[in-house]
Scaffold this motif. Structure first.
Motif, PDB file in Angstrom:
ATOM      1  N   LEU A  76      -6.844  57.686 -40.403  1.00 40.65           N
ATOM      2  CA  LEU A  76      -8.065  57.221 -41.074  1.00 40.65           C
ATOM      3  C   LEU A  76      -9.258  58.150 -40.885  1.00 40.65           C
ATOM      4  N   THR A 566     -23.986  43.763 -58.828  1.00 39.89           N
ATOM      5  CA  THR A 566     -22.875  43.731 -59.776  1.00 39.89           C
ATOM      6  C   THR A 566     -22.027  42.495 -59.524  1.00 39.89           C
ATOM      7  N   SER A 587     -15.484  40.501 -57.559  1.00 37.82           N
ATOM      8  CA  SER A 587     -16.371  41.126 -56.568  1.00 37.82           C
ATOM      9  C   SER A 587     -17.815  40.797 -56.887  1.00 37.82           C
ATOM     10  N   SER A 589     -21.640  42.098 -55.410  1.00 40.26           N
ATOM     11  CA  SER A 589     -22.212  43.123 -54.539  1.00 40.26           C
ATOM     12  C   SER A 589     -23.694  43.312 -54.836  1.00 40.26           C
ATOM     13  N   TYR A 654     -17.923  43.832 -47.146  1.00 39.22           N
ATOM     14  CA  TYR A 654     -18.445  45.140 -46.764  1.00 39.22           C
ATOM     15  C   TYR A 654     -19.933  45.019 -46.569  1.00 39.22           C
ATOM     16  N   SER A 676     -16.270  47.177 -42.770  1.00 36.11           N
ATOM     17  CA  SER A 676     -15.409  46.709 -43.848  1.00 36.11           C
ATOM     18  C   SER A 676     -14.367  45.813 -43.206  1.00 36.11           C
ATOM     19  N   SER A 693      -2.890  45.897 -41.547  1.00 32.38           N
ATOM     20  CA  SER A 693      -4.224  46.224 -42.037  1.00 32.38           C
ATOM     21  C   SER A 693      -4.756  45.172 -43.004  1.00 32.38           C
ATOM     22  N   TYR A 698     -12.972  47.460 -39.882  1.00 34.33           N
ATOM     23  CA  TYR A 698     -13.189  48.890 -39.702  1.00 34.33           C
ATOM     24  C   TYR A 698     -14.700  49.097 -39.628  1.00 34.33           C
TER      25      TYR A 698
ATOM     26  N   ASP B 218     -20.145  47.606 -56.744  1.00 35.86           N
ATOM     27  CA  ASP B 218     -18.855  47.032 -56.376  1.00 35.86           C
ATOM     28  C   ASP B 218     -17.835  48.107 -56.005  1.00 35.86           C
ATOM     29  N   LYS B 220     -18.565  50.934 -54.166  1.00 36.27           N
ATOM     30  CA  LYS B 220     -18.829  51.467 -52.820  1.00 36.27           C
ATOM     31  C   LYS B 220     -17.997  50.759 -51.758  1.00 36.27           C
ATOM     32  N   PRO B 221     -17.903  49.412 -51.769  1.00 35.61           N
ATOM     33  CA  PRO B 221     -17.046  48.759 -50.764  1.00 35.61           C
ATOM     34  C   PRO B 221     -15.584  49.167 -50.876  1.00 35.61           C
ATOM     35  N   ALA B 224     -14.844  52.137 -48.935  1.00 33.57           N
ATOM     36  CA  ALA B 224     -15.001  51.942 -47.498  1.00 33.57           C
ATOM     37  C   ALA B 224     -13.790  51.249 -46.895  1.00 33.57           C
ATOM     38  N   GLN B 225     -12.817  50.889 -47.737  1.00 37.04           N
ATOM     39  CA  GLN B 225     -11.603  50.274 -47.210  1.00 37.04           C
ATOM     40  C   GLN B 225     -10.867  51.281 -46.321  1.00 37.04           C
ATOM     41  N   PRO B 226      -9.997  50.802 -45.411  1.00 38.53           N
ATOM     42  CA  PRO B 226      -9.319  51.736 -44.508  1.00 38.53           C
ATOM     43  C   PRO B 226      -8.594  52.868 -45.249  1.00 38.53           C
ATOM     44  N   PHE B 227      -7.905  52.519 -46.334  1.00 35.96           N
ATOM     45  CA  PHE B 227      -7.172  53.538 -47.090  1.00 35.96           C
ATOM     46  C   PHE B 227      -7.924  53.761 -48.402  1.00 35.96           C
ATOM     47  N   LYS B 230     -10.788  60.179 -50.788  1.00 37.18           N
ATOM     48  CA  LYS B 230     -11.856  60.730 -49.944  1.00 37.18           C
ATOM     49  C   LYS B 230     -13.089  61.118 -50.747  1.00 37.18           C
ATOM     50  N   PRO B 296      -6.900  47.757 -48.652  1.00 39.31           N
ATOM     51  CA  PRO B 296      -6.566  47.543 -47.248  1.00 39.31           C
ATOM     52  C   PRO B 296      -5.118  47.902 -46.943  1.00 39.31           C
TER      53      PRO B 296
END
Lengths: 751, 361
Positions: A76, A566, A587, A589, A654, A676, A693, A698, B218, B220-221, B224-227, B230, B296
């Motif tokens: 990670l 959003t 979602s 946010s 998040y 998160s 997971s 995290y 929506d 951005k989160p 930020a998930q583990p997987f 990049k 996740p």
């Protein structure tokens, strides 16, 4: 099993050495800074040969201190200790943009070199109306070892004759590869009536990884990952008349697949001393054809395996593949006709894949009585892709516009493989005793498989837009799509007695209504509702019915304040009898960015999402599962007599907060926290499965500080904390929780 | 309450600022406002004459001056329309004239690729320099900087802004007018700034992905998930996969030249063509199994358990509706409870194989 890892044991001596090295480097840079004689008012950069040149460099290093799962940290985060060129920039501008031979502007950046998993280099150059060049190089270390992925979950205590079959503590599909991507493009005469473009991209992905295969037992393979793609582009853009551009583009992509596979994990031996493995998926003690235990003796080193079990003593495979995909594209764009804007393109690809020499060799004993087999042969395939797209917008009046888009896409992939397998049969993995005798060789099996995959899609989108005022607009659209999926696979298999060939047609109708409101220049709200229905679905999880609701808003009450939010809800279903597929992605946010002055700033984000799906599925399980959703499967499922619902729900939250402070001009600091968290649930088909997971947090708080020592010199410090934790049980693997603290120290110098 | 700011400048280059607040019905502030207004007018006229008389001096000495934003009712002396390095034309005055009052804007523009419009000597004046975007400036100059006589992006509607930029950039962004961004009134200047950009190459106001996150909160989160891909690490940008100006595909996604999913540009080993395709990948796309932003679940899978993912399709619970479900009926029984083996342990070449129909190798 021993697997690849950048570091397997925390090296305190290395960290101390790194600290000393980084510290000495920073001290020497500090001395250099004070000796430089630069005053607080000295301008940065220099003027030379008619260029204004500005450069900067951030030199320093990272110190990483970790605990817990090194494999998960490397998967990670993967920031390790060591010196770094953290950042470097070069900016050259011709003064007054005039009178230079090679370039007027050149900018280059570099970041992450020295050991970070991701390095990026950019280069941009241009000269007036003569040319424009862009280059991008990216290197990405992809380390992956999430130990639950592809893990057979061997329980503890599987014992045979005093030998305990090892549990699988890492992922059998671990990756430790590096990807290097280069993209360059050159435009000649960019603002002329005729301009030319050339481009090149390269993508090299290589490194060691693991894979697996089933031949009676499940063997672990060392997969030497080696793939590369080269792409070339040449294009001409011609503006014959005002506001019309015609483009011809030729691109060629060449793919080389050189990945090969070798047997690894030979942790046992046969009675004759030959290294061997019984595979890694021994969740129960395997049975052997002679009725004896799989481990003959655990007293030998290594332990001795029963040669009448499914066993591997050797394996290798290579399948060098070359694919060439040339594409011709013709495009046009025109807004010459008043109130009409249109564009279109036609593409053709005539690609080929060639595998001229496939080779595979197995040695051992598999569950079909093969002591060895060798497969050779060749395969080839084509990809013929034809597509045509056209779009037009007609501004009917000041308030009304009508747009139409038609897309045609048809690809065909006829293919053929011709593989010959020669088997050597036996009841044991051991070679015959005594003088060599000709092995019993079964007649070679030749498999010729002409296959076909194709898809034809026609899509039509019509949209009417009404803008009664500049503050509000409405759109109403209708979409129709027809698809024909064709597949031919002539081989008889265990589930396709006569092969399979079908042409599957799907018609989809959909509507979309949108509204965009701008109550003031600072505030924008947009929303849309989309609904569509298909008469058929290709797979159980392809939606027949779809609804998508979306609202977005962005408010800037001041220049320094932005608030946005959003709501996004995608609902899909395929609620056919005994299928009942439902899924949604919802979602909510919010975000706020506040920077009232140069001294203080605040950044806030929050997001909640819920990803859900369920699908009726049937499977085999003994003992039968209990609990809600368990039941008897319909007769069509055959021997898969258990009914499940495939329940999956992943509600995630998040949050992030970040504050920046610059109380004085020389000091800049920031502090923040990100988290998160997902608390999901899912149907477990196997009692040893764990959520992993799916139930995790995290967290990554951080702090940065930058102190300007002299004009152009700054000392930077950065702390990042990474904490990953899972809520549920670990399972029969290694724990995955970890903590990491990464300290980054750097000297920033501008000149 | 309406407020107006006026920048007044002395000959020495200092700036003075006075803020007026005018109330549409605020009778209680009227007297005070009148007194302040009278003093201001006296001061302004004094400074105006002083500046008018002394203006040639600082120019001769080579000093730079802050550009004035004159009030329309009191015209300040402006440089006469001069021939400039850009091609003149009816109603056009050239960028050098604009520079006379808007030097900071001129300088910022000159450091961007837009300065090259000044080199397009074969093009019309309407495509050159400042007036290539803001329109002909003669009336604006003659009106003493009359803002109603020039195109101002900050006060224009999103449609007007788009039309302006697409005058030159339509060839590069031909799908923009039909795109979701255009329909949502996200104009060009919502993301780009010709004068105050942070990213010179694309003149973006803020670099990616922060720019995209400012509306797409929506997404951005998800990163930020583990997987995740990049993006936050700086290795990738949103525009690696999406073209925010619109494409012929849904979700403004790009494709490769051979119309394969954009995913295959990096994940080239999944592109094929293969002898034995996993047909759902080519027919339905990579998102059938993967969540490309972040998940996740490892390998960005849509569900945590690979076997559940496979069994969702490979279950013959309704063969009449899904005759191609290809669930094992007479073949090997995979006992999920006992010999739990993830499907991809055996079916490892799941994106397609050139050797075996069952994706074993």
């Amino acid at each position: 099993m021993t697997y690849f890892r950048p570091h397997s044991v925390p090296n305190r001596f290395l960290d101390q050495k790194v600290c000393r090295t980084i510290g000495l480097a920073l001290v020497s840079l500090l001395v250099g800074a004070s000796a430089s004689g630069q005053t607080a008012d000295a301008p940065k950069g220099q003027v030379k040969d008619g260029y204004a040149i500005r450069q900067s460099i951030d030199l320093g290093g990272r110190i990483a201190d970790t605990s817990g799962s090194g494999a998960m940290y490397d998967t990670l985060v993967n920031l390790q200790s060591g010196p770094r060129i953290l950042n470097q920039t070069l900016d050259i501008h011709a003064i007054n943009n005039a009178g230079h031979l090679f370039f007027d502007t050149l900018t280059a950046t570099n970041s992450g070199y020295g050991g970070d998993p991701d390095d990026v280099t950019t280069l941009r150059m241009s000269k007036g109306k003569l040319y424009k060049f862009q280059g991008l190089f990216r290197r990405d270390r992809e380390y992956f070892d999430y130990d639950l992925l592809d893990n057979p979950l061997v329980p503890a205590g599987v014992v045979s004759n005093g030998y305990t079959f090892p549990q699988v503590l890492n992922s059998p599909h671990l990756f430790n590869t590096v990807r290097r991507m280069t993209d360059v493009s050159l435009t000649i005469l960019p603002i002329s009536k005729v301009s030319f473009r050339a481009g090149y991209s390269q993508n090299i992905s290589q490194g060691p990884s693991f894979s697996s295969q089933h031949n009676g037992a499940e063997a672990l393979y060392l997969q030497n990952w080696r793939n590369s793609t080269d792409s070339w582009l040449g294009a001409v853009d011609w503006k014959p008349i005002k506001r019309t551009t015609l483009t011809y583009e030729e691109s060629v992509t060449h793919y080389k697949g050189n990945t090969n596979w070798q047997l690894t994990g030979l942790n046992l031996q046969l009675p004759n001393g030959t290294p061997a493995t019984l595979g890694f998926d021994n969740v129960t003690v395997p049975t052997c054809t002679d009725g004896n235990p799989p481990i003959v003796s655990s007293a030998t080193t290594p332990p001795t395996a029963n040669p009448t079990c499914s066993v591997y003593t050797g394996y290798s495979r290579s399948a060098p593949t070359r694919t060439l995909l040339p594409t011709e594209e013709f495009r046009f764009q025109s807004s010459t006709i008043k109130n009409i804007a249109m564009n279109g393109r036609v593409r053709y690809t005539g690609g080929t894949m060639n595998l001229p020499s496939y080779f595979e060799n197995f040695q051992g004993l598999d569950n079909m009585g093969k002591q060895a087999f060798t497969t050779t042969g060749f395969a080839n395939a084509k990809r013929i892709n034809v597509s045509a797209d056209f779009g037009i917008v007609w501004q009917i009046s000041r308030q009304f516009s009508l747009s139409e888009q038609y897309d045609f896409w048809n690809f065909r992939e006829p293919a053929n493989s011709n593989l010959s397998e020669v088997d050597q049969l036996s009841t044991t993995a051991l070679p015959p005793i005594g003088l060599p005798v000709p092995p019993s060789v079964a007649a070679g099996t030749i498999t010729i498989a002409p296959t076909f995959t194709g898809l034809k899609t026609e899509t039509n989108n019509t949209t009417l837009a009404w803008e009664p005022s500049s503050k509000v607009s409405f759109t109403l659209g209708y979409r129709y799509q027809a698809r024909v999926i064709r597949w031919v696979m002539p081989l008889a298999t265990d589930f396709l007695a006569n092969g399979a060939a079908y042409a599957f047609t799907i018609h989809n109708n959909g509507g979309i209504f949108g509204v965009a409101i701008q109550p003031s220049r600072q505030w924008r709200i947009s929303g849309s509702v989309e609904a569509s229905y298909a008469d058929r679905a290709y797979t159980q999880i392809s939606p027949r019915a779809l609804q998508h609701y979306r609202i977005q808003t962005r408010y800037k009450p001041k220049e320094w304040a932005t608030i946005s939010g959003t709501f996004n809800d995608l609902e899909r279903r395929d609620n056919v009898f005994n299928m009942n597929h439902l899924d949604h992605s919802r979602s909510y946010s919010l975000a706020a960015a506040l920077m009232p002055n140069e001294h203080y700033g605040l950044d806030l984000s929050y997001g909640y999402s819920d990803i859900f799906s369920q699908t009726t599925l049937c499977y085999a399980a003994t003992p039968a599962p209990v609990g809600p959703g368990a039941g008897a499967a319909p007769a069509d499922c055959g021997t898969n007599t258990n009914l499940g619902n495939g329940y999956y729900d992943a509600p995630s939250q998040y949050g992030s907060i970040g504050a920046t402070f610059a109380p004085v001009k020389k000091l800049l600091a920031s502090l923040g926290y990100r988290i998160s968290a997902v608390s999901g649930t899912t149907e477990f088909l196997n009692p040893r499965q764990v959520a992993g997971s799916l139930r995790s947090k995290y967290q990554s708080p951080y702090a940065n500080i930058a102190w300007t020592l002299h004009s152009g010199w700054a000392l930077k410090g950065n702390w990042n904390h990474y904490k990953y934790g899972e809520d549920g049980p670990v399972g029969p693997t290694l724990p995955r929780n970890f903590r990491g603290d990464v300290y980054t120290l750097a000297m920033h110098y501008e000149f | 309450m309406a407020s107006k700011k006026y920048h007044l400048e002395a000959a020495a280059g200092k700036a003075m600022e006075r803020t007026y607040k005018q109330s549409s019905n605020g009778m209680s502030h009227e007297l005070e406002n009148q007194f302040i207004w009278m003093k201001a007018k006296l001061l302004f006229f004094a400074l105006f004459f002083l500046f008018y008389l002394c203006a040639p001096l600082p120019l001769a000495l080579g000093q730079t001056q802050q550009p004035a934003e004159p009030k329309s009712a009191t015209s300040q002396s402006v440089p006469a329309a001069n021939p400039s390095s850009t091609t003149g034309g009816a109603g056009f005055v050239g960028a050098d004239t604009c520079k006379g009052c808007h030097e900071d804007k001129y300088k910022s523009w000159a450091n961007t690729p837009h300065w090259k419009t000044a080199l397009d000597t074969k093009g019309e004046a309407s495509h050159q320099g400042c007036e290539g975007c803001h329109g002909p400036g003669a009336d604006h100059v003659a009106g003493g900087g009359d803002k109603t006589k020039i195109f101002i992006f900050q006060t224009a509607s999103s449609k007007e802004i788009d039309a302006r930029c697409l005058t030159c950039h339509a060839a590069a962004h031909p799908n923009f007018e039909r795109s979701p961004h255009a329909h949502a009134k996200v104009s060009c200047t919502a993301c780009h700034s010709a004068h105050a950009s942070k990213s010179e190459a694309s003149l973006l106001k803020v670099s990616q992905p922060q720019l995209c996150y400012s509306c797409h909160t929506d997404v951005k989160p998800a990163f930020a998930q583990p997987f995740h891909h990049k993006v936050d690490e700086g290795l990738m940008t949103c525009s690696d996969c999406h073209d925010s100006h619109g494409t012929f595909q849904g979700r403004m996604l790009k494709t490769t030249a051979d119309q394969n999913a954009i995913c295959t540009k990096c994940h080239a080993e999944t592109a094929g063509p293969f002898v034995f395709e996993h047909p759902v990948i080519k027919a339905e796309g990579c998102t059938t199994c993967h969540s490309p932003h972040g998940s996740p679940n490892a390998r960005l899978l849509n569900v945590s358990n690979a076997n559940t993912l496979c069994l969702q399709c490979h279950s013959s619970t309704n063969l009449a509706a899904f005759p191609n479900a290809a669930s094992e009926q007479g073949g090997p029984v995979h006992n999920q409870a006992a010999q739990y083996v993830p499907c991809t342990n055996c079916h490892s070449q799941i994106h397609g194989s050139n050797a075996t129909y069952n994706f074993f190798r």
